[in-house]
Motif scaffolding. Structure first.
Motif, PDB file in Angstrom:
ATOM      1  N   ASP A 188       5.192  11.394   1.556  1.00  0.00           N
ATOM      2  CA  ASP A 188       4.487  12.611   1.121  1.00  0.00           C
ATOM      3  C   ASP A 188       4.682  12.762  -0.401  1.00  0.00           C
ATOM      4  OD1 ASP A 188       7.081  13.494   0.760  1.00  0.00           O
ATOM      5  OD2 ASP A 188       7.039  14.934   2.408  1.00  0.00           O
ATOM      6  N   LYS A 189       4.171  13.872  -0.934  1.00  0.00           N
ATOM      7  CA  LYS A 189       4.184  14.032  -2.391  1.00  0.00           C
ATOM      8  C   LYS A 189       5.605  13.971  -2.954  1.00  0.00           C
ATOM      9  CE  LYS A 189       2.416  16.952  -6.120  1.00  0.00           C
ATOM     10  NZ  LYS A 189       3.692  17.140  -6.817  1.00  0.00           N
ATOM     11  N   ALA A 190       6.516  14.685  -2.327  1.00  0.00           N
ATOM     12  CA  ALA A 190       7.910  14.675  -2.807  1.00  0.00           C
ATOM     13  C   ALA A 190       8.501  13.270  -2.706  1.00  0.00           C
ATOM     14  CB  ALA A 190       8.745  15.669  -2.005  1.00  0.00           C
ATOM     15  N   ARG A 220      -1.553   8.801  -0.342  1.00  0.00           N
ATOM     16  CA  ARG A 220      -1.558   7.647   0.561  1.00  0.00           C
ATOM     17  C   ARG A 220      -1.009   6.356  -0.052  1.00  0.00           C
ATOM     18  NH1 ARG A 220      -6.644   8.897   1.645  1.00  0.00           N
ATOM     19  NH2 ARG A 220      -7.291   6.787   1.167  1.00  0.00           N
ATOM     20  N   PHE A 221      -0.506   6.411  -1.281  1.00  0.00           N
ATOM     21  CA  PHE A 221       0.137   5.219  -1.854  1.00  0.00           C
ATOM     22  C   PHE A 221       1.435   4.953  -1.092  1.00  0.00           C
ATOM     23  CE2 PHE A 221      -1.413   4.104  -6.346  1.00  0.00           C
ATOM     24  CZ  PHE A 221      -2.686   4.599  -6.125  1.00  0.00           C
ATOM     25  N   ASP A 259      -6.743   0.966 -12.113  1.00  0.00           N
ATOM     26  CA  ASP A 259      -6.690  -0.355 -11.459  1.00  0.00           C
ATOM     27  C   ASP A 259      -6.042  -0.312 -10.086  1.00  0.00           C
ATOM     28  OD1 ASP A 259      -7.779  -1.565 -13.626  1.00  0.00           O
ATOM     29  OD2 ASP A 259      -5.849  -2.183 -14.502  1.00  0.00           O
ATOM     30  N   SER A 260      -5.550   0.841  -9.679  1.00  0.00           N
ATOM     31  CA  SER A 260      -4.743   0.896  -8.450  1.00  0.00           C
ATOM     32  C   SER A 260      -5.411   1.767  -7.407  1.00  0.00           C
ATOM     33  CB  SER A 260      -3.367   1.496  -8.745  1.00  0.00           C
ATOM     34  OG  SER A 260      -2.759   0.851  -9.819  1.00  0.00           O
ATOM     35  N   ARG A 261      -5.193   1.394  -6.179  1.00  0.00           N
ATOM     36  CA  ARG A 261      -5.565   2.332  -5.120  1.00  0.00           C
ATOM     37  C   ARG A 261      -4.665   2.111  -3.918  1.00  0.00           C
ATOM     38  NH1 ARG A 261      -9.648  -1.524  -3.534  1.00  0.00           N
ATOM     39  NH2 ARG A 261     -10.904  -1.229  -5.368  1.00  0.00           N
ATOM     40  N   ALA A 262      -4.667   3.099  -3.026  1.00  0.00           N
ATOM     41  CA  ALA A 262      -3.807   3.021  -1.851  1.00  0.00           C
ATOM     42  C   ALA A 262      -4.261   1.877  -0.958  1.00  0.00           C
ATOM     43  CB  ALA A 262      -3.855   4.336  -1.087  1.00  0.00           C
ATOM     44  N   THR A 263      -3.320   1.069  -0.489  1.00  0.00           N
ATOM     45  CA  THR A 263      -3.690  -0.012   0.422  1.00  0.00           C
ATOM     46  C   THR A 263      -3.878   0.513   1.842  1.00  0.00           C
ATOM     47  OG1 THR A 263      -1.348  -0.522   0.618  1.00  0.00           O
ATOM     48  CG2 THR A 263      -2.636  -1.957  -0.795  1.00  0.00           C
ATOM     49  N   GLU A 267      -7.531   5.727   8.469  1.00  0.00           N
ATOM     50  CA  GLU A 267      -7.520   5.234   9.859  1.00  0.00           C
ATOM     51  C   GLU A 267      -6.210   4.498  10.180  1.00  0.00           C
ATOM     52  OE1 GLU A 267     -10.707   3.394   7.996  1.00  0.00           O
ATOM     53  OE2 GLU A 267     -10.420   5.513   7.597  1.00  0.00           O
ATOM     54  N   MET A 268      -5.703   3.759   9.177  1.00  0.00           N
ATOM     55  CA  MET A 268      -4.473   2.991   9.431  1.00  0.00           C
ATOM     56  C   MET A 268      -3.302   3.915   9.730  1.00  0.00           C
ATOM     57  SD  MET A 268      -4.810   0.087   6.519  1.00  0.00           S
ATOM     58  CE  MET A 268      -3.235  -0.739   6.696  1.00  0.00           C
TER      59      MET A 268
END
Ligand code: ATP
Length: 269
Positions: A188-190, A220-221, A259-263, A267-268
């Protein structure tokens, strides 16, 4: 040619301080593994048996391997890590031999945490070519027999990990086997702020870098995604300032975010 792997014993160098945003999983492993490995006498006195097998499940890059290493280090135990695919040999009997060697080594260096990654690959995947049903069935049975044979308080604990818990052979999940299921999810954020703090601990940051703000922009990172973000920010500073660079600034994190995004997708989760 034999595909047998050497069974390597490690002493991990990561501990609880290196893990952010996984407090439920950490608590479960402290209580379920660290406590019994460090206090076997207390369990003996109370006549209770600690669990032998833990299954960590959740999206890739959330720290399952890290957790397994950390619990071994904190419990002052040795660590042996194998991928399930390394245990699968097409040569008759070789998989069984490999598993027997794995557990013999673990008992010899106990207290020991045995980590088996990709445990879902022990389920016969039809038509995939990999994992012939007969081989995987025998491998599962051999692992279970080894786990059944681990005497209580023998100080060997098995941790399996998977990204695909629905594919895990149900035989592995029966009581006395991998009977503790531990979900390791996206932070989560924390948790993200904590992880960013861990991975920037050795990085000189400009005053304008705000990790709390960044944690809000990285929904979601996973831990692995955040580690990669920090690395990219460092590269951006290097590109911007060349060899004289002394610190990484907010604009480098902004560049890295592009350049980055959550993998992990919704749904996962
Ligand atoms: P996979 O399912 O792909 O094997 P995993 O869940 O085992 O992934 P790790 O290999 O433990 O993930 O994570 C990769 C790297 O990402 C770690 O070595 C660490 O640097 C970073 N990382 C992942 N999760 C965390 C976390 N919760 N706290 C700090 N760092 C993390």
């Amino acid at each position: 040619p034999s595909a047998m792997r050497e069974v390597m014993v490690q002493v991990p160098n990561v501990g609880w301080d290196d893990i952010g945003g996984a407090s439920e999983a950490t608590d479960k492993l402290r209580e379920g593994i660290e406590l019994p490995l460090k206090n076997p006498e207390a369990f003996r006195r109370l006549g209770i048996r600690p669990a032998k097998g833990f299954l960590l499940y959740g999206p890739p890059g959330t720290g399952k391997t890290l957790l397994a290493k950390a619990v071994a280090k904190e419990a002052e135990a040795n660590f042996i890590s194998m991928k399930s695919s390394d245990l699968l040999s097409k040569w008759y009997g070789e998989s069984e031999q490999q598993i027997a060697r794995l557990f013999a080594r673990a008992r010899a260096v106990a207290p020991c945490v045995v980590f088996i990654d990709e445990i879902d690959s022990l389920v016969p995947a039809r038509g995939s070519g990999q994992g012939e049903p007969q081989v995987t069935g025998r491998v599962v049975n051999t692992i279970l027999a080894e786990m059944d044979g681990l005497e209580e308080l023998q100080s060997v604990v098995v941790i399996g990990a998977t990204n695909r818990p629905t594919l895990v052979d149900p035989a592995l999940l029966r009581p006395g086997r991998f009977d503790e299921l531990v979900y390791v999810g996206t932070p989560d954020k924390a948790g993200r702020e904590h992880i960013l703090g861990i991975h920037t601990a050795k990085m000189p940051l400009a005053k304008d870098v705000d990790l709390a703000l960044l944690s809000g922009k990285t929904e979601r990172f996973t831990g692995a995604d955040l580690e990669d973000l920090v690395r990219r920010a460092g590269l951006s500073a290097l590109r911007r300032l060349g060899g004289d660079v002394t610190e990484v600034a907010a604009q480098d994190f902004e560049a890295a975010l592009l350049d980055s995004r959550a993998t992990v997708t919704v749904e996962m989760e």
